[in-house]
Motif scaffolding. Structure first.
Motif, mmCIF file in Angstrom:
data_model
loop_
_atom_site.group_PDB
_atom_site.id
_atom_site.type_symbol
_atom_site.label_atom_id
_atom_site.label_comp_id
_atom_site.label_asym_id
_atom_site.label_seq_id
_atom_site.Cartn_x
_atom_site.Cartn_y
_atom_site.Cartn_z
ATOM 1 N N UNK A 176 1.239 0.685 -1.270
ATOM 2 C CA UNK A 176 0.481 1.726 -1.978
ATOM 3 C C UNK A 176 -0.949 1.850 -1.462
ATOM 4 N N UNK A 177 -1.570 0.745 -1.130
ATOM 5 C CA UNK A 177 -2.978 0.768 -0.723
ATOM 6 C C UNK A 177 -3.142 0.327 0.728
ATOM 7 N N UNK A 178 -4.214 0.805 1.332
ATOM 8 C CA UNK A 178 -4.619 0.327 2.651
ATOM 9 C C UNK A 178 -5.365 -0.983 2.431
ATOM 10 N N UNK A 179 -4.718 -2.082 2.797
ATOM 11 C CA UNK A 179 -5.285 -3.397 2.484
ATOM 12 C C UNK A 179 -6.456 -3.780 3.374
ATOM 13 N N UNK A 180 -6.826 -2.904 4.299
ATOM 14 C CA UNK A 180 -7.980 -3.167 5.158
ATOM 15 C C UNK A 180 -9.238 -2.439 4.679
ATOM 16 N N UNK A 181 -9.134 -1.730 3.582
ATOM 17 C CA UNK A 181 -10.271 -0.966 3.060
ATOM 18 C C UNK A 181 -10.939 -1.733 1.925
ATOM 19 N N UNK A 182 -12.257 -1.824 1.981
ATOM 20 C CA UNK A 182 -13.032 -2.422 0.898
ATOM 21 C C UNK A 182 -13.121 -1.390 -0.227
ATOM 22 N N UNK A 183 -12.255 -1.529 -1.225
ATOM 23 C CA UNK A 183 -12.178 -0.531 -2.298
ATOM 24 C C UNK A 183 -13.445 -0.546 -3.152
ATOM 25 N N UNK A 184 -14.093 -1.691 -3.256
ATOM 26 C CA UNK A 184 -15.320 -1.775 -4.049
ATOM 27 C C UNK A 184 -16.439 -0.928 -3.442
ATOM 28 N N UNK A 185 -16.320 -0.606 -2.166
ATOM 29 C CA UNK A 185 -17.358 0.192 -1.507
ATOM 30 C C UNK A 185 -17.040 1.686 -1.524
ATOM 31 N N UNK A 233 -12.891 12.614 -9.181
ATOM 32 C CA UNK A 233 -11.819 13.100 -10.054
ATOM 33 C C UNK A 233 -11.062 14.280 -9.466
ATOM 34 N N UNK A 234 -11.613 14.911 -8.444
ATOM 35 C CA UNK A 234 -11.058 16.182 -7.987
ATOM 36 C C UNK A 234 -10.522 16.133 -6.558
ATOM 37 N N UNK A 235 -10.479 14.962 -5.948
ATOM 38 C CA UNK A 235 -9.974 14.892 -4.574
ATOM 39 C C UNK A 235 -9.194 13.597 -4.357
ATOM 40 N N UNK A 236 -8.491 13.551 -3.230
ATOM 41 C CA UNK A 236 -7.656 12.411 -2.897
ATOM 42 C C UNK A 236 -8.500 11.258 -2.353
ATOM 43 N N UNK A 237 -8.032 10.036 -2.596
ATOM 44 C CA UNK A 237 -8.706 8.843 -2.088
ATOM 45 C C UNK A 237 -7.867 8.266 -0.951
ATOM 46 N N UNK A 238 -8.450 8.221 0.216
ATOM 47 C CA UNK A 238 -7.690 7.896 1.415
ATOM 48 C C UNK A 238 -7.197 6.457 1.462
ATOM 49 N N UNK A 239 -7.756 5.578 0.631
ATOM 50 C CA UNK A 239 -7.242 4.198 0.599
ATOM 51 C C UNK A 239 -5.888 4.111 -0.117
ATOM 52 N N UNK A 240 -5.485 5.217 -0.751
ATOM 53 C CA UNK A 240 -4.123 5.316 -1.283
ATOM 54 C C UNK A 240 -3.246 5.858 -0.159
ATOM 55 N N UNK A 241 -2.286 5.067 0.268
ATOM 56 C CA UNK A 241 -1.462 5.448 1.416
ATOM 57 C C UNK A 241 -0.504 6.581 1.058
ATOM 58 N N UNK A 242 -0.067 7.357 2.047
ATOM 59 C CA UNK A 242 0.865 8.469 1.787
ATOM 60 C C UNK A 242 2.183 7.973 1.208
ATOM 61 N N UNK A 275 -23.353 -13.592 -5.030
ATOM 62 C CA UNK A 275 -22.467 -13.439 -3.881
ATOM 63 C C UNK A 275 -22.145 -11.962 -3.671
ATOM 64 N N UNK A 276 -22.383 -11.471 -2.473
ATOM 65 C CA UNK A 276 -22.047 -10.089 -2.122
ATOM 66 C C UNK A 276 -20.660 -10.081 -1.493
ATOM 67 N N UNK A 277 -19.716 -9.389 -2.148
ATOM 68 C CA UNK A 277 -18.333 -9.470 -1.685
ATOM 69 C C UNK A 277 -17.763 -8.078 -1.418
ATOM 70 N N UNK A 278 -16.762 -8.073 -0.552
ATOM 71 C CA UNK A 278 -15.893 -6.909 -0.383
ATOM 72 C C UNK A 278 -14.609 -7.198 -1.147
ATOM 73 N N UNK A 279 -13.945 -6.147 -1.639
ATOM 74 C CA UNK A 279 -12.718 -6.321 -2.413
ATOM 75 C C UNK A 279 -11.592 -5.550 -1.721
ATOM 76 N N UNK A 280 -10.554 -6.276 -1.342
ATOM 77 C CA UNK A 280 -9.407 -5.675 -0.667
ATOM 78 C C UNK A 280 -8.191 -5.767 -1.593
ATOM 79 N N UNK A 281 -7.392 -4.717 -1.585
ATOM 80 C CA UNK A 281 -6.241 -4.645 -2.491
ATOM 81 C C UNK A 281 -4.964 -4.456 -1.678
ATOM 82 N N UNK A 282 -4.059 -5.396 -1.851
ATOM 83 C CA UNK A 282 -2.744 -5.296 -1.216
ATOM 84 C C UNK A 282 -1.751 -4.977 -2.321
#
Length: 442
Positions: free
Chosen positions: A411-420, A425-434, A391-398
């Motif tokens: 904390x997280x953008x629940x519309x972003x497939x975090x698995x993708x 290590x050196x930059x911000x991840x935009x799925x982490x909300x401000x 099964x090919x899945x997307x993973x969303x985190x609320x």
């Protein structure tokens, strides 16, 4: 003729402090390894989990089968004892360093800063001549016996300690520590049975003492007039931390470093009476002077730069955790979360919530609800597990997270497939909300 720097760095001094530190250090290494077995940490952290959360980039590491995992810690404990008595010192030190690096990188669910410090010290001690006196190596091989060492060893160790303590203090210059809200919160969750520590004056005392101790302790130890006051303050500080926070050998390792701040003659008289004292004033410049200076200077520069990296990463490290590790950010925050993971079949669009208990231990479940690197890694695992089933899945985190007792905040953008997403290590991840930490403070 010797240069000014040669005279400063390579003048020989008595090595009693380094020898005594080796004895303490070896004993603590043994305690750490045998303690992992006696307190059930080997089983809890390496054998019970279906998988461990490694440091990102070291996913190829896997726990050994149970007998070998226990065997590894037993041999590590023996290696610590060999370091203590100075038998096959470098072999024992190299083995412990490699083995500890393996277990350190293998799991980060149970993480303390002293694990990182221990790894660094293991490699540092490999290269220091701590076995040249009061050791079985020196007893059975008199050719290696020396009662002296180069002064640069003192300078290097003190500089390293100053960096560690200074960053521990600087990190506390943030609103939650300065206004005592975090000391208050910390005492509530870690020392709830201690009524005296729930008083407002105690929170102010902890705030002032914790902040000032870290920034002043090395200078106070270096000055003879304030040294004994600093020693008393050190014992109070570290024993308090040991009792309240139960952080293993770290407080006692910190106390062991005190030997480097006393006159070597005092150390020799008090603790190593049978050891000869070096009275000479020789200057011995090693043939590898340049590589030595480059290596030690580069290490200290790296120790200075690593804790600064969060300043070039977007948002507040207290919220994002990006740049938190390897930065001596100790006792600064408590995270609480309420998080739901959803996997969605990319072909059918069917979505379901994930039950943590199907995959994780209780402690792992806490981490995947509150810390973004765990969230990302668990998303990758969920994708892998479902791929095995075809099964090919997307993973969303609320995820909703609370910092230091604040109300839960998305904390997280629940519309972003975090698995993708990729991890950097050196930059911000935009799925982490401000964050809006100080807008939502109670």
């Amino acid at each position: 003729m010797y240069s000014k720097w040669d005279k400063w760095l390579f003048r020989q001094v008595d090595n009693s402090a380094l020898v005594l530190f080796r004895i303490f250090f070896g004993f603590l290494l043994a305690c750490e390894a045998f303690g992992h077995i006696a307190l059930g940490a080997v089983d809890k952290h390496f054998l019970q989990p279906k998988f461990t959360f490694t440091f990102i980039g070291f996913e190829f590491l896997e726990p050994l089968p149970a007998p070998l995992m226990y065997g590894l810690f037993i041999i590590m404990g023996i290696a610590g004892l060999l370091v203590m008595v100075g038998f096959k010192y470098r072999t024992a030190m190299i083995f412990y360093a490699i083995a500890w690096t393996y277990v350190y990188l293998l799991q980060k669910t149970s993480y303390n800063n002293h694990y990182y410090l221990l790894m660094l010290l293991n490699y540092i001690m490999i290269f220091l001549p701590a076995h040249r006196s009061v050791s079985l190596d020196a007893k059975w091989n008199p050719r290696i016996r020396k009662e002296h060492m180069s002064r640069w060893i003192y300078l290097f160790i003190i500089a390293f300690l100053f960096i560690v303590y200074s960053y521990a203090s600087v990190a506390k210059f943030y609103p939650d520590w300065i206004d005592t809200s975090f000391p208050k919160h910390l005492m509530k969750i870690r020392a709830g049975d201690w009524t005296i520590l729930q008083q407002e004056w105690a929170h102010w005392a902890i705030m002032i003492y914790g902040l000032s101790y870290d920034i002043l302790i090395v200078p106070l130890l270096l000055w003879k007039r304030t040294r004994m006051v600093a020693v008393i303050a050190s014992f109070f500080f570290h024993i308090f931390n040991s009792i309240i926070f139960k952080i293993g050998i770290f407080p006692y390792l910190a106390l062991a470093f005190l030997v480097f701040f006393f006159n070597p003659k005092t150390i020799q008289k008090r603790f190593l009476k049978k050891k000869s004292f070096y009275e000479g004033d020789d200057i011995i410049v090693p043939s590898f002077k340049k590589p030595l200076i480059i290596a030690t200077t580069s290490f200290l520069i790296l120790m200075i730069l690593l804790p600064l990296r969060h300043w070039v990463i977007k948002d507040d490290v207290l919220w994002t955790e990006e740049g938190h590790r390897l930065s001596w950010r100790m006792m600064l925050r408590n995270r609480r979360g309420f998080t739901t993971y959803y996997v969605e079949n990319k072909k059918t669009g069917a979505r379901k919530a994930i039950n943590y208990k199907d995959y994780l231990t209780t402690k792992q479940s806490y981490s995947v609800q509150t810390k973004p690197d765990f969230m990302w890694q668990f998303a990758q695992k969920l994708k892998e597990f479902h791929a095995i089933e075809g099964e090919d899945v997307a993973v969303y985190i609320d995820a909703k997270v609370s910092i230091n007792g604040r109300p839960l905040q998305q904390f997280t953008d629940k519309e972003v497939d975090v698995a993708a997403q990729e991890w950097n290590h050196w930059s911000h991840h935009e799925w982490i909300l401000p964050s809006s930490l100080y807008e939502n403070k109670e």
